[in-house]
Design an enzyme around this catalytic site. Sequence first.
Site, PDB file in Angstrom:
ATOM      1  N   LYS A 253     -10.759  -2.498   6.904  1.00 47.97           N
ATOM      2  CA  LYS A 253      -9.561  -2.180   7.666  1.00 47.97           C
ATOM      3  C   LYS A 253     -10.000  -1.779   9.083  1.00 47.97           C
ATOM      4  O   LYS A 253     -10.982  -1.041   9.248  1.00 47.97           O
ATOM      5  CB  LYS A 253      -8.833  -1.031   6.973  1.00 47.97           C
ATOM      6  CG  LYS A 253      -7.664  -0.414   7.721  1.00 47.97           C
ATOM      7  CD  LYS A 253      -7.094   0.730   6.884  1.00 47.97           C
ATOM      8  CE  LYS A 253      -6.055   1.532   7.627  1.00 47.97           C
ATOM      9  NZ  LYS A 253      -5.490   2.611   6.776  1.00 47.97           N
TER      10      LYS A 253
ATOM     11  N   ARG B 145       0.123  10.248   1.247  1.00 51.85           N
ATOM     12  CA  ARG B 145       0.472  11.213   2.300  1.00 51.85           C
ATOM     13  C   ARG B 145       1.534  12.209   1.855  1.00 51.85           C
ATOM     14  O   ARG B 145       1.733  13.236   2.505  1.00 51.85           O
ATOM     15  CB  ARG B 145       0.959  10.476   3.550  1.00 51.85           C
ATOM     16  CG  ARG B 145      -0.074   9.552   4.161  1.00 51.85           C
ATOM     17  CD  ARG B 145       0.494   8.837   5.374  1.00 51.85           C
ATOM     18  NE  ARG B 145      -0.330   7.718   5.776  1.00 51.85           N
ATOM     19  CZ  ARG B 145      -0.022   6.876   6.762  1.00 51.85           C
ATOM     20  NH1 ARG B 145       1.103   7.059   7.441  1.00 51.85           N
ATOM     21  NH2 ARG B 145      -0.827   5.868   7.052  1.00 51.85           N
TER      22      ARG B 145
ATOM     23  N   GLU C 202       0.860  -1.188   0.000  1.00 50.61           N
ATOM     24  CA  GLU C 202       0.000   0.000   0.000  1.00 50.61           C
ATOM     25  C   GLU C 202       0.897   1.238   0.000  1.00 50.61           C
ATOM     26  O   GLU C 202       1.572   1.515   0.989  1.00 50.61           O
ATOM     27  CB  GLU C 202      -0.904   0.004   1.236  1.00 50.61           C
ATOM     28  CG  GLU C 202      -1.697   1.281   1.437  1.00 50.61           C
ATOM     29  CD  GLU C 202      -2.335   1.369   2.812  1.00 50.61           C
ATOM     30  OE1 GLU C 202      -2.595   2.498   3.274  1.00 50.61           O
ATOM     31  OE2 GLU C 202      -2.574   0.316   3.443  1.00 50.61           O
TER      32      GLU C 202
END
Length: 228
Positions: free
Chosen positions: A136, A52, A48
């Site tokens: 998640k 950010r 992943e």
Amino acid sequence: MTTTTPAHLTPARLLAQCPLVPVVVLDRADDAVPLGEALLAGGITGVEITLRTAAGLDAIAIAARALPELTVGAGSVLTPGQVDQVVEAGARFVVSPGLHAAVIARCAELSVPALPGIATASELMTAINLGLTEVKFFPAGLLGGPAAIKALSAPFPGVSFLPSGGVGPGNLADYLALPCVPAVSGSWMVEPGLIRAGEWAEITRRSAAAIEAASDRSPVPDTNGESR
């Protein structure tokens, strides 16, 4: 927009293919390929790459193009527009810190697996009513760790959880011992300092050690003392 995501890749198959999904934050997109190669050498087949940083989107595109054997996904996806961007770049799955119906709907339209973050039973009910059976659990450590997932899973027996946040070498086996946890998400094998220093051998070593630890998972007894 046309997605290149293989139609057969579902969230369940995604989580079943490897017990570890590294969460990567990259300052330089050019680090994506050597990082991906280091992960593959350690036995990790999915990653992943988060949005950010400004390098995130380019890193997804570079890794997806150069390493077809690595299942590259996008993390920190917050809007439907970002879903379009990451799928166009080559992301094969989408991870979000929270649950947003519009993000889930856009992922469904593009046939890309979505793993939204949930923290409560109410959010999990919302996810189920949006058609999801894999979520998640974030931030797992602050929410109570494996014990919290075990308790939350009881009224939701058909749901699988990807714990993220506070997962590390010391507790990954505890998470993976739960039948409802096919994989965990973490960043200890891809710490930013290691990436910046180009410590690819160390990333491979940590990845291999994590895979070995994950292979030692044991079933957790249920309340009657029987294995699950």
